[in-house]
Design an enzyme around this catalytic site. Structure first.
Site, PDB file in Angstrom:
ATOM      1  CG  ASP A   1      -1.942   7.557   0.617  1.00 25.75           C
ATOM      2  OD1 ASP A   1      -1.604   8.826   0.756  1.00 25.75           O
ATOM      3  OD2 ASP A   1      -2.109   6.906  -0.110  1.00 25.75           O
TER       4      ASP A   1
ATOM      5  CG  ASP B   1      -1.716   1.259   1.283  1.00 26.82           C
ATOM      6  OD1 ASP B   1      -2.365   1.599   0.282  1.00 26.82           O
ATOM      7  OD2 ASP B   1      -1.552   1.803   2.539  1.00 26.82           O
TER       8      ASP B   1
ATOM      9  CG  ASP C   1      -1.796   1.805   6.458  1.00 23.79           C
ATOM     10  OD1 ASP C   1      -1.820   1.656   5.290  1.00 23.79           O
ATOM     11  OD2 ASP C   1      -2.387   2.795   7.033  1.00 23.79           O
TER      12      ASP C   1
END
Length: 234
Positions: A15, A13, A180
């Site tokens: 961000d 991922d 995250d």
């Protein structure tokens, strides 16, 4: 925890995983709200809205500023007016106050040197993703980039992961998704691959362990401890 796994593809991922983008996204949101004479948003709120792409984030910001539900803002004249403002605000800020998390470049380089494919699967649109990657020296360390507007669907739909597996000819058993958020965990589960989640980043204000990834990592460097890496090619 089991020992190192044989992995041929690591998908990341963006961000909250590779790059801490919250501050510049918050600046773009507040620049937009100010242009519409609406109250500012706090960084903590903006970070909770990160994950589903910038359109959803902007909707949540507008709804919060107006004290209305997202459904009441979607499709409204305010929403239509805000979109071009946000695009301009964010395009000029991409890569300005964001920063890669510690060891991001080191880990990507180490994987590449040992023949592990590296892909990015993000819900952020391409026009925002590419400048962030370039300005932080990450684009050349990735073999494939799938953005929120690359395919007809976004995470947690597994299409982006499946596209990368197919492109590199890697079976699902030899791939891992590193993210995250619960969105990343769901994406990996939907794609049938392992998922490791970082304790830093943006998970709508919830601890990532509650999403039950296969591994919880305290840093990006821990990825290298979990992967069997053959010797680098001479």
């Amino acid at each position: 925890m089991s020992g190192p796994q044989k992995v041929e593809l690591v998908l990341f991922d963006l961000d909250g995983t590779l790059v801490e983008t919250g501050p510049e996204i918050c600046d773009a949101v507040n620049g937009t709200l100010q242009s519409l004479q609406l109250p500012r948003a706090e960084l903590e709120d903006v970070e909770r809205w990160i994950g589903h792409g910038t359109e959803r984030l902007l909707l949540q910001a507008l709804a919060h500023a107006c004290g209305k539900p997202v459904s009441a803002v979607a499709g409204s004249s305010l929403w239509r007016a805000a979109q071009p403002h946000f695009a301009l605000e964010y395009e000029r800020r991409c890569g300005t106050t964001s920063r890669p998390y510690p060891h991001a470049r080191e880990v990507l380089s180490a994987l590449g040197e040992r023949g592990v494919h590296r892909a990015l699967v993000t819900n952020k649109e391409q026009r925002f993703t590419q400048p962030v990657l370039r300005r932080h020296g990450l684009r050349q360390l990735l073999d494939r980039v799938v953005c929120g507007d690359t395919l007809p669907t976004k995470k947690p739909d597994p299409a982006g992961v499946h596209a990368c597996l197919h492109a590199f000819g890697v079976p699902a058993s030899r791939a891992v998704f590193v993210g995250d958020s619960s969105i990343d965990v769901a994406t990996a589960r939907n794609a049938g691959i392992a998922v490791w989640a970082l304790t830093h980043g943006y998970n709508m204000g919830e601890p990532i362990a509650a999403s039950h990834p296969d591994r919880v990592l305290d840093s990006l460097h821990s990825i290298l401890d979990g992967i069997f890496l053959p010797s680098a090619q001479p």
